[in-house]
Design an enzyme around this catalytic site. Sequence first.
Site, PDB file in Angstrom:
ATOM      1  NE  ARG A 279      -2.886   0.261   3.368  1.00 26.66           N
ATOM      2  CZ  ARG A 279      -2.296   0.848   4.420  1.00 26.66           C
ATOM      3  NH1 ARG A 279      -1.913   2.111   4.359  1.00 26.66           N
ATOM      4  NH2 ARG A 279      -2.088   0.172   5.533  1.00 26.66           N
TER       5      ARG A 279
ATOM      6  CE1 TYR B 159     -18.484   8.682 -15.904  1.00 24.71           C
ATOM      7  CE2 TYR B 159     -17.154   9.049 -13.936  1.00 24.71           C
ATOM      8  CZ  TYR B 159     -18.017   8.259 -14.669  1.00 24.71           C
ATOM      9  OH  TYR B 159     -18.438   7.057 -14.177  1.00 24.71           O
TER      10      TYR B 159
ATOM     11  CG  ASP C 259     -10.934  13.648 -16.870  1.00 23.82           C
ATOM     12  OD1 ASP C 259     -10.330  13.028 -17.767  1.00 23.82           O
ATOM     13  OD2 ASP C 259     -11.714  13.107 -16.066  1.00 23.82           O
TER      14      ASP C 259
ATOM     15  CE  LYS D 191     -13.901   5.183 -19.053  1.00 22.25           C
ATOM     16  NZ  LYS D 191     -13.624   5.752 -17.771  1.00 22.25           N
TER      17      LYS D 191
HETATM   18  C1  LIG Z   1     -13.599  11.605 -18.420  1.00 18.16           C
HETATM   19  C2  LIG Z   1     -13.652  10.615 -17.294  1.00 18.16           C
HETATM   20  N1  LIG Z   1     -13.027  10.887 -16.138  1.00 18.16           N
HETATM   21  C3  LIG Z   1     -13.051  10.025 -15.102  1.00 18.16           C
HETATM   22  C4  LIG Z   1     -13.751   8.839 -15.172  1.00 18.16           C
HETATM   23  C5  LIG Z   1     -13.769   7.896 -13.993  1.00 18.16           C
HETATM   24  O1  LIG Z   1     -12.879   6.859 -14.245  1.00 18.16           O
HETATM   25  P1  LIG Z   1     -13.042   5.362 -13.647  1.00 18.16           P
HETATM   26  O2  LIG Z   1     -14.285   4.798 -14.256  1.00 18.16           O
HETATM   27  O3  LIG Z   1     -11.777   4.716 -14.097  1.00 18.16           O
HETATM   28  O4  LIG Z   1     -13.156   5.481 -12.186  1.00 18.16           O
HETATM   29  C6  LIG Z   1     -14.418   8.515 -16.346  1.00 18.16           C
HETATM   30  C7  LIG Z   1     -15.175   7.247 -16.444  1.00 18.16           C
HETATM   31  O5  LIG Z   1     -15.964   7.051 -17.333  1.00 18.16           O
HETATM   32  C8  LIG Z   1     -14.372   9.424 -17.435  1.00 18.16           C
HETATM   33  O6  LIG Z   1     -15.002   9.172 -18.592  1.00 18.16           O
END
Ligand SMILES: Cc1ncc(COP(=O)(O)O)c(C=O)c1O
Length: 409
Positions: free
Chosen positions: A61, A116, A181, A206
């Site tokens: 961890r 998101y 992001d 992704k």
């Molecule tokens: C643009 C974006 N940021 C963050 C996330 C969150 O990521 P995770 O699903 O890996 O927790 C997503 C998930 O779809 C996303 O599309």
Amino acid sequence: MKRLRTTAVHGGRDDLADLGVHALPIDLSTTYPIPDQVEGGHALQHLAEGAAHATSPVYARLHNPTVARFEQALAALEGTSAAVAFGSGMAAVTAVVQAACVLTGKSHVVAVRPIYGGTDHLLSSGLLGVRTTYATADRVADAITPRTGLVVVETPANPNLDLLDIAAVVAQVGDVPVVVDNTFATPVLQNPAAFGATYVLHSGTKYLGGHGDVLGGVVACAEEHAGPLRQIRILTGAVLHPLGGYLMHRGLATLPLRVEAAQRGAVELAARLDAHPGTGLVRHPSLPGADPAGLIGTGAQMRGPGAVLAFTTREDPAAVVRRLRLVTPAVSLGSVDTLIEHPSALTHRLVPDAAREASGVPANLLRLSVGLEDVDDIWDDLDQALSSHCEEDYIKPSSSGFREPAAGH
Ligand SMILES: Cc1ncc(COP(=O)(O)O)c(C=O)c1O
């Protein structure tokens, strides 16, 4: 500094030849022998204070060498001195809010919608003890208060591909850190730190992993900001499993090729969808009028429009999705296969309807993450799904602007 594709293939692997191995080593240890417990204590202390590594990882961890390799590679691609990986993109978002707000005694976040839906819901839920004000990109300055610890943006934004000028946002915020992001663009197309972002965040689930088989998140930033993120990761246990680190690191090697190929398909499909009578608005940064600020191009903020697009349907979007035979009807994006989902039903379900609509995400919008299939096969599937109820003599109105107001769609 090496060029992008070379960095993607070789990042985090400098010592492999010396070690006499070719594939990335996976270290699954949860604990590490510490014959000298005094020295082990010093190592623990270093890691607990946020150091990138110490004489022993001590405990999984606190540190993991496989994950650290991935972090090194991702930082090289983003042009930052460090990166800190987490067990999911949401764990990464949480840690950034904790580092920028909770650790510094700030209680306020400013965010630009759309983002998101999970991030939106986390920020508006109050779960992390912060209050969030949503502002448009040009009014971020007005929303900042002395209590503001973080500004949150996405570009291109999930799910409608809105673009924003990162440097123009950064110019409004003074000392307040900005997290961008970068999941949709990936480091192949955009490096937000070069435009002043403090934190560059990815859902590694992704494009970085790229095959739909690993959940993870990562934040690229300067070393001074990485320390607190590592401390938070140790305390909250939001760690990335080493197998996840391995898979995302392996994914980086093909990231430029995958993104470039998927992007070619997306440009083609966006144009065809735009001309299709079964669609309304089509949103992809490659379409005419989609990038009025000139954010895409050589030397600009983005090196290409990316491989996610969105479109409204004339018919019930759920019916269109039900008719698809090749395209995978699923949330997530950035995989080898083409994925489609209905944001208002799924990824953005927990965003209040009025707020979602006001941010340019109408209820009949579908999001399409273009994969690596032959583009004509993806098109055949979309075309048959969209065409079933099109009247023969319907002529589509000529306007299909990128960023028309949401009202009425
Ligand atoms: C643009 C974006 N940021 C963050 C996330 C969150 O990521 P995770 O699903 O890996 O927790 C997503 C998930 O779809 C996303 O599309």
